[in-house]
Enzyme design. Structure first.
Site, PDB file in Angstrom:
ATOM      1  N   LYS A  76     -44.544  73.297 -37.708  1.00  0.00           N
ATOM      2  CA  LYS A  76     -42.897  73.356 -37.210  1.00  0.00           C
ATOM      3  C   LYS A  76     -42.686  74.022 -36.035  1.00  0.00           C
ATOM      4  O   LYS A  76     -43.454  74.756 -35.918  1.00  0.00           O
ATOM      5  CB  LYS A  76     -43.011  74.655 -38.545  1.00  0.00           C
ATOM      6  CG  LYS A  76     -40.777  75.681 -38.142  1.00  0.00           C
ATOM      7  CD  LYS A  76     -41.359  75.666 -39.632  1.00  0.00           C
ATOM      8  CE  LYS A  76     -40.482  76.899 -39.995  1.00  0.00           C
ATOM      9  NZ  LYS A  76     -40.079  77.345 -41.152  1.00  0.00           N
ATOM     10  N   SER A 151     -36.143  77.082 -44.266  1.00  0.00           N
ATOM     11  CA  SER A 151     -36.025  76.659 -42.853  1.00  0.00           C
ATOM     12  C   SER A 151     -36.419  75.792 -42.656  1.00  0.00           C
ATOM     13  O   SER A 151     -36.655  75.101 -41.233  1.00  0.00           O
ATOM     14  CB  SER A 151     -36.285  78.189 -42.289  1.00  0.00           C
ATOM     15  OG  SER A 151     -37.867  78.370 -41.666  1.00  0.00           O
ATOM     16  N   SER A 175     -39.322  79.681 -47.329  1.00  0.00           N
ATOM     17  CA  SER A 175     -39.350  78.716 -45.986  1.00  0.00           C
ATOM     18  C   SER A 175     -39.634  77.476 -45.996  1.00  0.00           C
ATOM     19  O   SER A 175     -39.609  76.127 -45.533  1.00  0.00           O
ATOM     20  CB  SER A 175     -39.367  79.318 -44.587  1.00  0.00           C
ATOM     21  OG  SER A 175     -37.637  79.319 -44.293  1.00  0.00           O
TER      22      SER A 175
END
Length: 306
Positions: A76, A151, A175
């Site tokens: 990420k 996210s 997330s």
């Protein structure tokens, strides 16, 4: 497509397949599908090919490091990767190239894993729809008219669409678990302090609720990645020094007698009917496996975000 770490690792160990072949095929698939899905924000192609050549050389010489050796993964984009852009999905960090790796990246590289690139995300990890006006919004691979959740959206999309074999995301309030759920992958938010959060972009997670988590195609793959990433890190003041275990050992053992808490009240108010039906079906399945359920209430849960 649909390959898992658990299936590929033995083939790599036996030299029946090459890390370079696998890496090239994933890079080619990303080149073909990423323009449509927008899972990756930045690629690390040169580094990935160099790491794959090194892994191939080591395995050929009999220096097999373990189940992640030669396995292509993604990270990420709010987790520092040395020499690769790390934006946290924001224009503020559009040009930031870290001079260090996050501990989790360091540990994956030490296990022989290959980092393909950085996955797209909700700007600053501050939302769950991952609509990103700067780098484009990732699309749910099952239905591109729908959001992938967030996210850690790009991580879930990349895993679901076979654009990598596993990914590291972050989770302060769903997330990792939210996009994993929406994209149909495994998503683990581990016990707090189990995986070091050193190298996370400051401000992209609540300090004492931030977790680095794992997204994979299977539970076995998740356990294999946890084996390599869990453990104490002196660089992270909130890291736990409790001993780690071999997380693949308990796979397949019965779950009879385990207990699941069902939170009542808060979630019932806004839940969509088809989600409610799916949750109820899952609970029925768990009960048939001998899991006990218990209704619980968390006072003032509606005030938690504030």
């Amino acid at each position: 497509e649909g390959l898992t770490i658990g299936a590929l690792a033995p083939l790599l160990k036996k030299k029946q397949i090459s890390p370079l072949e696998i890496t090239k095929s994933y890079l080619a698939r990303i080149g073909k599908l990423n323009p449509k899905l927008n899972a990756y924000l930045a690629m690390a192609e040169d580094g990935a090919l160099a790491a794959a050549k090194k892994a191939e050389r080591e395995i050929r010489q009999g220096n097999y490091r373990g189940p992640l050796h030669g396995i292509p993964l993604s990270i990420k984009d709010n987790i520092a990767t040395k020499g690769v852009i790390t934006t946290a999905g924001s224009k503020i960090l559009a040009d930031w190239v870290p001079d260090h790796d996050a501990t989790v990246v360091e540990r994956l590289k030490a296990a022989g894993a290959i980092i393909l690139g950085k996955t797209n995300m909700h700007e600053w990890a501050k939302g769950s729809n991952s609509i990103n006006p700067f780098y484009g919004t990732p699309f749910n691979p099952w239905d591109t008219r729908r959001i992938p959740g967030g996210s850690s959206s790009g991580s879930a999309v990349a895993v679901a669409a076979s654009l990598c074999l596993g990914s590291i995301g972050t989770d302060s309030a769903g997330s990792v678990r939210n996009p994993a759920s929406l994209c149909g992958t495994v998503g683990l938010k581990p016990t707090f302090g189990r995986i070091s959060t050193y190298g996370g972009v400051a401000g992209t997670g609540g300090y004492t609720v931030n977790h680095f988590g794992i997204l994979t195609r299977s539970v076995r793959d998740c356990a294999l990645m946890l084996n390599q990433t869990a453990g104490y890190d002196p660089k992270d003041p909130l890291s736990s020094d409790a001993p780690t275990v071999n997380y693949t050992k308990s796979l397949g053992t019965p779950v009879k007698g385990m207990k699941i808490g069902i939170i009542k009240g808060y979630f019932d108010q806004g839940i969509a009917s088809e989600v409610r039906e799916t949750v109820d079906e899952a609970l029925k399945t768990l009960k048939t496996l001998g899991i006990k359920t218990q209704e619980i209430e968390i006072p003032h849960i509606d005030l938690v975000p504030a």
